[in-house]
Design a protein around this motif. Structure first.
Motif, mmCIF file in Angstrom:
data_model
loop_
_atom_site.group_PDB
_atom_site.id
_atom_site.type_symbol
_atom_site.label_atom_id
_atom_site.label_comp_id
_atom_site.label_asym_id
_atom_site.label_seq_id
_atom_site.Cartn_x
_atom_site.Cartn_y
_atom_site.Cartn_z
ATOM 1 N N GLY A 30 0.788 -1.020 -0.418
ATOM 2 C CA GLY A 30 0.421 -0.334 0.220
ATOM 3 C C GLY A 30 0.766 1.049 0.137
ATOM 4 N N LYS A 33 3.453 1.510 -4.740
ATOM 5 C CA LYS A 33 4.612 1.631 -5.103
ATOM 6 C C LYS A 33 4.154 1.148 -7.235
ATOM 7 N N THR A 35 1.599 2.617 -8.412
ATOM 8 C CA THR A 35 0.631 3.906 -9.052
ATOM 9 C C THR A 35 2.376 4.514 -9.285
ATOM 10 N N ARG A 145 -8.206 0.395 -1.139
ATOM 11 C CA ARG A 145 -8.093 -0.843 -2.629
ATOM 12 C C ARG A 145 -9.072 -1.393 -2.138
HETATM 13 N N1 LIG Z 1 0.174 8.759 -2.422
HETATM 14 C C1 LIG Z 1 -0.986 8.576 -2.504
HETATM 15 N N2 LIG Z 1 -1.708 9.251 -1.757
HETATM 16 C C2 LIG Z 1 -3.085 8.276 -1.884
HETATM 17 N N3 LIG Z 1 -3.484 7.378 -2.385
HETATM 18 C C3 LIG Z 1 -2.078 6.939 -2.725
HETATM 19 C C4 LIG Z 1 -1.214 7.142 -2.826
HETATM 20 N N4 LIG Z 1 -0.088 5.917 -3.315
HETATM 21 C C5 LIG Z 1 -1.150 5.085 -3.939
HETATM 22 N N5 LIG Z 1 -2.337 5.234 -3.053
HETATM 23 C C6 LIG Z 1 -3.223 3.963 -3.394
HETATM 24 C C7 LIG Z 1 -3.639 3.587 -4.773
HETATM 25 C C8 LIG Z 1 -4.186 2.375 -4.431
HETATM 26 O O1 LIG Z 1 -5.513 2.060 -3.728
HETATM 27 C C9 LIG Z 1 -3.456 1.909 -2.932
HETATM 28 C C10 LIG Z 1 -2.794 1.415 -2.886
HETATM 29 O O2 LIG Z 1 -1.410 1.423 -3.378
HETATM 30 P P1 LIG Z 1 -0.982 0.497 -4.656
HETATM 31 O O3 LIG Z 1 0.212 1.609 -5.634
HETATM 32 O O4 LIG Z 1 -1.458 -0.425 -5.419
HETATM 33 O O5 LIG Z 1 0.429 0.357 -3.855
HETATM 34 P P2 LIG Z 1 1.272 -0.945 -3.306
HETATM 35 O O6 LIG Z 1 2.090 -1.786 -4.990
HETATM 36 O O7 LIG Z 1 2.817 -0.794 -2.802
HETATM 37 O O8 LIG Z 1 0.925 -1.469 -3.086
HETATM 38 O O9 LIG Z 1 -3.368 3.089 -2.346
#
Ligand SMILES: Nc1ncnc2c1ncn2[C@H]1C[C@H](O)[C@@H](COP(=O)(O)OP(=O)(O)O)O1
Ligand SMILES: [Mg+2]
Length: 210
Positions: A30, A33, A35, A145
């Protein structure tokens, strides 16, 4: 005893010859990464490989290896390090054939030993990007998520276990690469675009040749 997984011989010569930059992307579940990797891919044309996605895809593919992986995961054992590395190698070779300019290896290494094995068998990482986020924020994002991801591991009990695993096994990875001078620690509490700005500033320093 957990079932074993068959391994094939993989010829890494084309990957080594290409000698493209490799970045490890680490951070708690979360931490953003996935994103940030999507945005890096769009800007720099690097190939994004998530070890978790590769494992999930292999299971879904219905291959004999996928079935063996399912049996291991259901037995509660950890998937052997070599098997995860095989999946990563195979995906890297396919991308190299298609002209990849470099790799973002997301969610790997989970342990120092994984990083050392990857680097001794394939190539050294150029940098390790670490998305640093407080536990409280991780839980909040993962619960967000969970509403759309359909991922079985996005629930509060599993989230707590994954956070514990992250703190105990992945934190040493961060220390290890810090001591090698390869760690880029990014405060990832801010907005997606603010964090990406910091990512770009760091990647621009080392990707001028891409
Ligand atoms: N800077 C940010 N601020 C708020 N929410 C964010 C964020 N970056 C990602 N998210 C959201 C998108 C997803 O619903 C969730 C987890 O992000 P993710 O990219 O799936 O993480 P990871 O791949 O590290 O597990 O948080
Ligand atoms: Mg992810």
């Amino acid at each position: 005893m957990a079932p074993t997984v068959e391994r094939k011989k993989i010829d890494l010569a084309p990957l080594k010859a290409a000698n493209v930059p490799i970045f490890f992307i680490v951070g708690g579940p979360g931490s953003g990464k996935g994103t940030q990797c999507d945005k890096i891919v769009a800007k720099y044309g690097l190939t994004h490989l998530s070890s978790g996605d590769l494992l999930r895809d292999e299971v879904k593919s219905g291959s004999p290896r996928g079935a063996q992986l399912t049996a291991i995961m259901e037995s509660g054992a950890l998937v052997p390090l070599e098997v995860v590395l095989d999946l990563v190698k195979e995906a890297m070779l396919i991308a190299i054939e298609k002209g990849s300019k470099g790799f973002l290896i997301d969610g790997y290494p989970r342990e120092v030993a994984q990083g050392q094995q990857f680097e001794s068998e394939i190539q050294e990482a150029k940098l390790v990007l670490f998305f640093d986020v407080a536990e409280e924020t991780l839980v909040k994002r993962l619960l967000g998520r969970a509403e759309t991801s359909g991922r079985a591991d996005d629930n509060i009990d599993t989230i707590k276990k994954r956070l514990h695993t992250f703190v105990t096994s992945t934190a040493p990875v961060v220390d290890y690469y810090e001591s090698k001078g390869k760690l880029v620690r990014i405060n990832a509490e801010g907005s997606v675009d603010d964090i990406f700005g910091v990512v770009v500033a760091n990647l621009d320093k080392v990707t001028s040749k891409i």
